[in-house]
Design a protein around this motif. Structure first.
Motif, PDB file in Angstrom:
ATOM      1  N   GLY A 112      -5.040  -7.610  -7.007  1.00  0.00           N
ATOM      2  CA  GLY A 112      -3.873  -6.717  -6.932  1.00  0.00           C
ATOM      3  C   GLY A 112      -3.682  -6.121  -5.541  1.00  0.00           C
ATOM      4  O   GLY A 112      -4.580  -6.176  -4.678  1.00  0.00           O
ATOM      5  N   GLY A 113      -2.476  -5.571  -5.348  1.00  0.00           N
ATOM      6  CA  GLY A 113      -2.154  -4.940  -4.074  1.00  0.00           C
ATOM      7  C   GLY A 113      -3.011  -3.706  -3.816  1.00  0.00           C
ATOM      8  O   GLY A 113      -3.345  -3.390  -2.670  1.00  0.00           O
ATOM      9  N   GLN A 114      -3.383  -3.000  -4.884  1.00  0.00           N
ATOM     10  CA  GLN A 114      -4.180  -1.780  -4.697  1.00  0.00           C
ATOM     11  C   GLN A 114      -5.528  -2.112  -4.061  1.00  0.00           C
ATOM     12  O   GLN A 114      -5.953  -1.443  -3.118  1.00  0.00           O
ATOM     13  N   GLY A 157       0.320  -7.667  -0.023  1.00  0.00           N
ATOM     14  CA  GLY A 157       1.311  -8.271  -0.924  1.00  0.00           C
ATOM     15  C   GLY A 157       0.776  -8.324  -2.333  1.00  0.00           C
ATOM     16  O   GLY A 157      -0.404  -8.050  -2.585  1.00  0.00           O
ATOM     17  N   SER A 158       1.645  -8.683  -3.271  1.00  0.00           N
ATOM     18  CA  SER A 158       1.243  -8.659  -4.680  1.00  0.00           C
ATOM     19  C   SER A 158       2.219  -9.450  -5.530  1.00  0.00           C
ATOM     20  O   SER A 158       3.402  -9.535  -5.208  1.00  0.00           O
ATOM     21  N   MET A 159       1.713 -10.000  -6.623  1.00  0.00           N
ATOM     22  CA  MET A 159       2.586 -10.658  -7.606  1.00  0.00           C
ATOM     23  C   MET A 159       3.116  -9.645  -8.623  1.00  0.00           C
ATOM     24  O   MET A 159       3.927  -9.992  -9.471  1.00  0.00           O
ATOM     25  N   SER A 160       2.618  -8.404  -8.564  1.00  0.00           N
ATOM     26  CA  SER A 160       2.962  -7.426  -9.608  1.00  0.00           C
ATOM     27  C   SER A 160       4.463  -7.235  -9.741  1.00  0.00           C
ATOM     28  O   SER A 160       5.023  -7.341 -10.837  1.00  0.00           O
ATOM     29  N   LYS A 161       5.131  -6.924  -8.634  1.00  0.00           N
ATOM     30  CA  LYS A 161       6.550  -6.572  -8.695  1.00  0.00           C
ATOM     31  C   LYS A 161       7.420  -7.817  -8.600  1.00  0.00           C
ATOM     32  O   LYS A 161       8.428  -7.927  -9.282  1.00  0.00           O
ATOM     33  N   SER A 206       0.813  -2.883   6.438  1.00  0.00           N
ATOM     34  CA  SER A 206       2.197  -2.955   5.989  1.00  0.00           C
ATOM     35  C   SER A 206       2.240  -3.358   4.515  1.00  0.00           C
ATOM     36  O   SER A 206       1.962  -4.507   4.169  1.00  0.00           O
ATOM     37  N   ASP A 207       2.545  -2.385   3.677  1.00  0.00           N
ATOM     38  CA  ASP A 207       2.598  -2.621   2.230  1.00  0.00           C
ATOM     39  C   ASP A 207       3.975  -3.185   1.887  1.00  0.00           C
ATOM     40  O   ASP A 207       4.976  -2.489   1.945  1.00  0.00           O
ATOM     41  N   GLU A 208       3.990  -4.474   1.549  1.00  0.00           N
ATOM     42  CA  GLU A 208       5.263  -5.165   1.317  1.00  0.00           C
ATOM     43  C   GLU A 208       5.356  -5.682  -0.119  1.00  0.00           C
ATOM     44  O   GLU A 208       5.961  -6.715  -0.382  1.00  0.00           O
ATOM     45  N   SER A 256      -1.852  -8.803 -14.330  1.00  0.00           N
ATOM     46  CA  SER A 256      -2.701  -9.934 -13.923  1.00  0.00           C
ATOM     47  C   SER A 256      -3.605  -9.597 -12.753  1.00  0.00           C
ATOM     48  O   SER A 256      -4.600 -10.287 -12.505  1.00  0.00           O
ATOM     49  N   ARG A 257      -3.251  -8.542 -12.020  1.00  0.00           N
ATOM     50  CA  ARG A 257      -4.055  -8.087 -10.877  1.00  0.00           C
ATOM     51  C   ARG A 257      -4.240  -9.207  -9.863  1.00  0.00           C
ATOM     52  O   ARG A 257      -5.341  -9.723  -9.655  1.00  0.00           O
ATOM     53  N   LEU A 258      -3.133  -9.580  -9.235  1.00  0.00           N
ATOM     54  CA  LEU A 258      -3.176 -10.631  -8.223  1.00  0.00           C
ATOM     55  C   LEU A 258      -2.398 -10.157  -6.993  1.00  0.00           C
ATOM     56  O   LEU A 258      -1.179  -9.974  -7.070  1.00  0.00           O
TER      57      LEU A 258
HETATM   58  N1  PMP Z   1       1.995  -0.403  -3.207  1.00  0.00           N
HETATM   59  C1  PMP Z   1       3.050   0.194  -3.766  1.00  0.00           C
HETATM   60  C2  PMP Z   1       4.079   0.813  -2.863  1.00  0.00           C
HETATM   61  C3  PMP Z   1       3.190   0.247  -5.153  1.00  0.00           C
HETATM   62  O1  PMP Z   1       4.259   0.854  -5.684  1.00  0.00           O
HETATM   63  C4  PMP Z   1       2.178  -0.335  -5.956  1.00  0.00           C
HETATM   64  C5  PMP Z   1       2.226  -0.290  -7.465  1.00  0.00           C
HETATM   65  N2  PMP Z   1       3.107   0.533  -8.063  1.00  0.00           N
HETATM   66  C6  PMP Z   1       1.109  -0.946  -5.326  1.00  0.00           C
HETATM   67  C7  PMP Z   1       1.031  -0.973  -3.951  1.00  0.00           C
HETATM   68  C8  PMP Z   1      -0.013  -1.574  -6.074  1.00  0.00           C
HETATM   69  O2  PMP Z   1       0.418  -2.624  -6.854  1.00  0.00           O
HETATM   70  P1  PMP Z   1      -0.559  -3.672  -7.524  1.00  0.00           P
HETATM   71  O3  PMP Z   1      -1.946  -3.170  -7.356  1.00  0.00           O
HETATM   72  O4  PMP Z   1      -0.139  -3.773  -8.959  1.00  0.00           O
HETATM   73  O5  PMP Z   1      -0.321  -4.936  -6.773  1.00  0.00           O
END
Ligand code: PMP
Length: 394
Positions: free
Chosen positions: A100-102, A232-236, A202-204, A243-245
């Motif tokens: 995940g992005g986090q 980056g992330s597949m979440s959004k 850079s959180d994209e 899925s935490r990718l």
């Molecule tokens: N960055 C931003 C700005 C977000 O809003 C989020 C989730 N709401 C995340 C990171 C983390 O997303 P994830 O871990 O699901 O990829």
């Protein structure tokens, strides 16, 4: 037994900013019909075709340990997506797959900062930013962006704070504001990073939710690829929050060290999830546009409702799944407004104060319910704000 100062200090004495959300959840559990516009999660679930790819991969045996930095084919696919978007040469050696992005945000700060270093971030900010920075032992320093500047970062303030700092974390398209940083803003921020020798993180994660123009990644600006870590992330983009990718894109030396960090922390992401992500990425930009479409539609439909409104003023939203509304004319804080809106109208929104100090007196609306209920809730929120300014505060 005493716990470490670091782990006890993650929230720095504050709360996690989710009080209204927890209260809304409790009301729902008690049977109240609450309209929830709090959390950044799609109202659709992960597409069945992606789940089938996940199932097939698991049944096909991809359930053992995997290459910790990510499967070569997924790293290639992420590199291609980035290269296609930014025209910056990118190979799998520039890509680390993360849970995940986090996790990527955490790892990026581990890579950029030593113990006690100052790590900058822009306020308003995604709720976890200061806690993430403190988790790696760095000092979190917020740089306020102002509502009257449309929440574009204040370049002079960033430049002043940059002296002696190690990294700058930015997020565009932005959560919580829905604002996209202009090319001038991004060029100015890049200049500060080059002048003051800062890492740019850079959180994209919202790069597929851009309502006009194209997403500009600051990694593509001159001299930035060597000092930028893109999260980056597949979440959004693919509605795959559970899925935490995610990933980090960066210089190959940074990615090699980050792979060592992964070996010593999470040991990578499940192979069947990586295969599902690869399948999802191969569906191309059209699929991502389809996932983003409801947010664009709701933003387009809600924007005119704010026209001429004084009590609830919309910060023009150009991306991501949120609307930020300035309710300072009501005389309430964002938190007071959100709590009263929840009690009186059973509508849950996030107080701006959950996202730092700069968005005090604002509330964030997540556009994550079906169009009719969403527009009805926005109308009621505006009406509620008008009632408050009319002096009827009962
Ligand atoms: N960055 C931003 C700005 C977000 O809003 C989020 C989730 N709401 C995340 C990171 C983390 O997303 P994830 O871990 O699901 O990829």
């Amino acid at each position: 037994m005493e716990l470490s100062t670091r782990i006890r200090g993650i929230l720095d004495g504050g709360d996690d900013g989710w009080g209204v959300y927890y209260k809304a959840r409790a009301m729902k559990a008690a049977g109240v019909d609450v309209t929830e516009l709090t959390i950044g999660e799609h109202d659709i679930r992960t597409d069945p075709s992606i789940l089938k790819a996940m199932y097939d991969a698991a049944m096909g045996g991809h359930t053992g340990y995997v290459d910790v930095p990510g499967t070569p084919s997924l790293r290639d696919a992420v590199a291609q997506r980035v290269e296609h978007q930014t025209h910056v040469p990118t190979t799998r050696r520039n890509v680390l797959i993360t849970p995940g992005g986090q996790a990527a945000l955490f790892a990026a700060h581990m890579a950029a900062c030593d113990d006690g270093d100052t790590a900058l971030f822009i306020d308003p900010h995604y709720t976890t930013y200061p806690g993430t920075i403190r988790s790696v032992g760095a000092k979190a320093m917020a740089i306020p962006a102002r509502s009257r500047d449309g929440f574009q970062p204040d370049l002079d303030a960033v430049r002043r704070a940059a002296k002696g700092a190690k990294s700058l974390l930015i997020n565009t398209p932005n959560n919580p504001t829905g604002v996209i940083y202009t090319d001038d803003t991004l060029q100015g921020l890049a200049q500060v990073c080059r002048d003051e020798d800062l890492w740019l993180i850079s959180d994209e994660v919202y790069d597929s939710q851009v309502w006009h123009g194209a997403h500009l990644s600051p990694r593509a600006l001159p001299g930035m690829a060597e000092r930028t870590l893109v999260v980056g992330s597949m979440s959004k983009s693919h509605a795959m929050t559970g899925s935490r990718l995610g990933w980090i894109i960066g210089p190959d030396e940074a990615i090699a060290h980050l792979a060592t960090l992964s070996i010593n922390t999470n040991y990578g992401v499940a192979g069947f999830i990586q295969d599902a992500a690869l399948f999802a990425l191969r569906q191309g930009p059209g699929f991502e546009a389809k996932i983003a479409a409801p947010f664009r539609r709701r933003r387009d439909a809600a924007t005119p409702l704010f026209s001429g409104q004084e009590a609830a003023r919309l910060i023009p939203s150009d991306g991501a799944m949120y609307l930020m509304v300035d309710i300072r004319a009501t005389g309430l804080s964002g938190e007071e407004f959100a709590l009263r809106l929840l009690d009186d109208e059973h509508i849950a929104v996030m107080p701006g104060e959950s996202f730092g100090h700069a968005a005090a007196g604002h509330v964030r609306i997540a556009m994550t319910i079906d169009d009719d209920r969403f527009l009805d809730a926005v109308e009621r929120l505006i009406e509620f704000a008008n009632t408050l300014t009319a002096g009827d505060t009962q």
